[in-house]
Motif scaffolding. Structure first.
Motif, PDB file in Angstrom:
ATOM      1  N   ASN A   1      14.415  -5.135   7.588  1.00 38.15           N
ATOM      2  CA  ASN A   1      13.165  -5.805   7.955  1.00 38.15           C
ATOM      3  C   ASN A   1      13.292  -7.323   7.843  1.00 38.15           C
ATOM      4  O   ASN A   1      12.823  -8.061   8.708  1.00 38.15           O
TER       5      ASN A   1
ATOM      6  N   ASP B   1       1.537  -8.914  -0.328  1.00 43.56           N
ATOM      7  CA  ASP B   1       0.125  -8.572  -0.104  1.00 43.56           C
ATOM      8  C   ASP B   1      -0.227  -7.297  -0.862  1.00 43.56           C
ATOM      9  O   ASP B   1       0.500  -6.306  -0.788  1.00 43.56           O
TER      10      ASP B   1
ATOM     11  N   LYS C   1      -6.644  -8.872  -2.740  1.00 45.71           N
ATOM     12  CA  LYS C   1      -7.932  -8.694  -2.061  1.00 45.71           C
ATOM     13  C   LYS C   1      -9.006  -8.377  -3.103  1.00 45.71           C
ATOM     14  O   LYS C   1      -8.695  -7.991  -4.236  1.00 45.71           O
TER      15      LYS C   1
ATOM     16  N   HIS D   1     -11.366  -7.321   1.313  1.00 41.06           N
ATOM     17  CA  HIS D   1     -10.723  -6.127   1.865  1.00 41.06           C
ATOM     18  C   HIS D   1     -11.698  -5.333   2.737  1.00 41.06           C
ATOM     19  O   HIS D   1     -12.769  -4.938   2.287  1.00 41.06           O
ATOM     20  N   ASN D   2     -11.278  -5.081   3.954  1.00 36.03           N
ATOM     21  CA  ASN D   2     -12.079  -4.280   4.903  1.00 36.03           C
ATOM     22  C   ASN D   2     -13.513  -4.790   5.044  1.00 36.03           C
ATOM     23  O   ASN D   2     -14.428  -4.002   5.270  1.00 36.03           O
TER      24      ASN D   2
ATOM     25  N   PRO E   1       2.503  -3.149  10.700  1.00 35.91           N
ATOM     26  CA  PRO E   1       3.366  -3.586  11.810  1.00 35.91           C
ATOM     27  C   PRO E   1       4.225  -2.463  12.378  1.00 35.91           C
ATOM     28  O   PRO E   1       4.680  -2.556  13.516  1.00 35.91           O
ATOM     29  N   PHE E   2       4.449  -1.400  11.559  1.00 38.80           N
ATOM     30  CA  PHE E   2       5.217  -0.240  12.047  1.00 38.80           C
ATOM     31  C   PHE E   2       4.279   0.934  12.337  1.00 38.80           C
ATOM     32  O   PHE E   2       4.719   2.084  12.361  1.00 38.80           O
TER      33      PHE E   2
ATOM     34  N   THR F   1       3.578   2.352  -0.939  1.00 39.57           N
ATOM     35  CA  THR F   1       4.971   2.181  -1.383  1.00 39.57           C
ATOM     36  C   THR F   1       5.089   1.666  -2.824  1.00 39.57           C
ATOM     37  O   THR F   1       6.053   1.982  -3.514  1.00 39.57           O
TER      38      THR F   1
ATOM     39  N   TYR G   1      -5.054  -0.384  -3.943  1.00 45.49           N
ATOM     40  CA  TYR G   1      -3.750   0.272  -3.837  1.00 45.49           C
ATOM     41  C   TYR G   1      -3.276   0.870  -5.162  1.00 45.49           C
ATOM     42  O   TYR G   1      -2.095   0.773  -5.526  1.00 45.49           O
TER      43      TYR G   1
ATOM     44  N   ASN H   1      -1.135  -6.470   9.475  1.00 41.41           N
ATOM     45  CA  ASN H   1      -0.837  -5.260   8.707  1.00 41.41           C
ATOM     46  C   ASN H   1      -0.430  -4.114   9.631  1.00 41.41           C
ATOM     47  O   ASN H   1      -0.579  -4.192  10.840  1.00 41.41           O
TER      48      ASN H   1
ATOM     49  N   ALA I   1      13.612  -1.872  13.548  1.00 42.29           N
ATOM     50  CA  ALA I   1      12.665  -2.571  12.656  1.00 42.29           C
ATOM     51  C   ALA I   1      12.511  -4.022  13.103  1.00 42.29           C
ATOM     52  O   ALA I   1      11.397  -4.561  13.180  1.00 42.29           O
TER      53      ALA I   1
ATOM     54  N   PHE J   1       8.794   4.339  14.015  1.00 41.26           N
ATOM     55  CA  PHE J   1      10.176   4.820  13.858  1.00 41.26           C
ATOM     56  C   PHE J   1      10.321   6.243  14.392  1.00 41.26           C
ATOM     57  O   PHE J   1      11.361   6.597  14.957  1.00 41.26           O
TER      58      PHE J   1
ATOM     59  N   SER K   1      -8.375  -3.185   9.459  1.00 38.81           N
ATOM     60  CA  SER K   1      -7.153  -2.521   9.940  1.00 38.81           C
ATOM     61  C   SER K   1      -7.547  -1.395  10.886  1.00 38.81           C
ATOM     62  O   SER K   1      -8.741  -1.086  11.025  1.00 38.81           O
TER      63      SER K   1
ATOM     64  N   TRP L   1       0.861  -1.197   0.000  1.00 39.88           N
ATOM     65  CA  TRP L   1       0.000   0.000   0.000  1.00 39.88           C
ATOM     66  C   TRP L   1       0.896   1.245   0.000  1.00 39.88           C
ATOM     67  O   TRP L   1       1.848   1.312   0.767  1.00 39.88           O
TER      68      TRP L   1
END
Ligand SMILES: NC(=O)c1ccc[n+]([C@@H]2O[C@H](COP(=O)([O-])OP(=O)(O)OC[C@H]3O[C@@H](n4cnc5c(N)ncnc54)[C@H](OP(=O)(O)O)[C@@H]3O)[C@@H](O)[C@H]2O)c1
Length: 330
Positions: free
Chosen positions: A306, A108, A138, A169-170, A249-250, A79, A113, A247, A277, A256, A198, A77
């Motif tokens: 990662n 994923d 999805k 999705h969702n 995770p950061f 990126t 996206y 999803n 990370a 960060f 999410s 998503w």
């Protein structure tokens, strides 16, 4: 604790039986891992080949089948939503190369996206990752017929004959899409069926769906910044034998910012963390109900960091609690 390579194995405390089994690759996984080494053999010397060749990745079983999956995957998503210009896509080639070289498998995505699925198709054609790929997309639309058309389009964009995993999705119009996905599974057009949410949304409804419908996978948010799913959804997934994809995770990158300028605690070495990370990802993947975390990155050097979380020891319950307390006090 999870063992790494044989040379220092004797120093590790015994690992719990469940986790030991979770690490045992099946024959199928061995084939995929050897395929990775094929990728690695063709890669430049600086690219992490040593890691992939000398250490075993942390694998987790998909409860529905026992098939093993690397515990760190790749989200796409934002990126990977870079459009069609070759100049915008080129920097993502080393990102995907690093992912596969370091033992990754699950990518994923979603029709939500933007151009991400088209970009994935392009990158798969330009890298040697296909033999390892665990493809996860999805369906995200209203109406069963529209959903089917969207899924056919996704297959074309990825350039693959079937998906390993399709998720609703969702939870959008999920009862309708579930009928399609059951039919697709029966026809061999998808191997596993899942559902996502999410940001903590619609957990009560998700709980009902997980309790009463035949999902192989569920995806939701979990991180040191958002631990709500520890209360009900993670235990329910374990009880219902549903694989769990994590999803954000950061926390979308905010973790960060929270640790900027703060040193990694020395005790993070006890579970083989070299950077924040890996600290964030190992907190997630050490939860016994979690199958796979899917961090997103647009940078090859972040990918290498990662994917380091796919190797070495994991924190035990005591260390996990210490991680939480440390994060709370930051
Ligand atoms: N409802 C759903 O189904 C749903 C909802 C949300 C997300 N998802 C999935 O979950 C995936 C992950 O979530 P997310 O993309 O929202 O957020 P995330 O993975 O929590 O965070 C991504 C951010 O972290 C940064 N980052 C990654 N590695 C880093 C590193 N080693 N050092 C410093 N910064 C780093 C990335 O920037 P750089 O590019 O600079 O590395 C990016 O800005 C998504 O891509 C998507 O596939 C699904």
């Amino acid at each position: 604790m999870h063992a790494v390579n044989g040379s220092n194995r004797a120093n590790f405390p015994a690992e719990p039986a469940a986790q030991r089994n979770a690490m045992k690759p099946s024959l199928w996984d061995r084939r995929r891992f050897l395929a990775t080494l094929g990728v690695a053999a063709a890669a430049p010397a600086w690219s992490g080949v040593t890691l992939a060749q000398t250490r075993s990745p942390i694998l987790r079983p998909i409860p529905a089948t026992g098939e093993m999956l690397p515990a760190v995957g790749l989200g796409t998503w934002i990126t990977f939503n870079v459009g069609s210009a070759a100049s915008a896509r080129a920097p993502l080639v080393p990102v995907v190369e690093r992912f596969f070289e370091h033992g990754g498998a699950m990518i994923d995505s979603s029709p939500m996206y933007g151009t991400s699925e088209a970009v994935i198709g392009d990158l798969l054609a330009r890298t040697n990752g296909r033999p390892r790929l665990f493809s996860a997309t999805k369906v995200w639309t209203y109406g069963q017929a529209a959903g089917e058309r969207q899924l056919e389009a996704s297959l074309r964009l990825w350039g693959i004959p079937r998906f390993d995993l399709i998720q609703i999705h969702n939870m959008l119009h999920w009862e309708a899409h579930l009928e399609t996905l059951k039919a697709w599974k029966a026809q061999g057009k998808v191997r596993y069926v899942g559902i996502t949410t999410s940001h903590g949304r619609r957990h009560a409804e998700l709980e009902k769906a997980m309790s009463h419908s035949p999902f192989d996978f569920v995806q939701f948010t979990y991180s040191l910044a958002d631990r709500d799913v520890e209360q009900r959804l993670l235990p329910l997934a374990a009880e219902r034998k549903i694989a769990v994809v994590i999803n954000r995770p950061f926390d979308g990158g905010d973790l960060f910012a929270a640790v900027k300028g703060k040193p990694l605690p020395a005790w993070a070495r006890e579970f083989d963390c070299e950077n924040w990370a890996q600290f964030f990802l190992k907190f997630i993947t050490s939860h016994s109900a979690v199958t796979c975390a899917i961090p997103a990155t647009s940078q090859a050097r972040h990918m290498a960091e990662n994917m380091g979380a796919l190797y070495g020891r994991l924190p035990d319950a005591k260390l996990r609690e210490r991680m939480v307390q440390h994060f709370v006090r930051l």
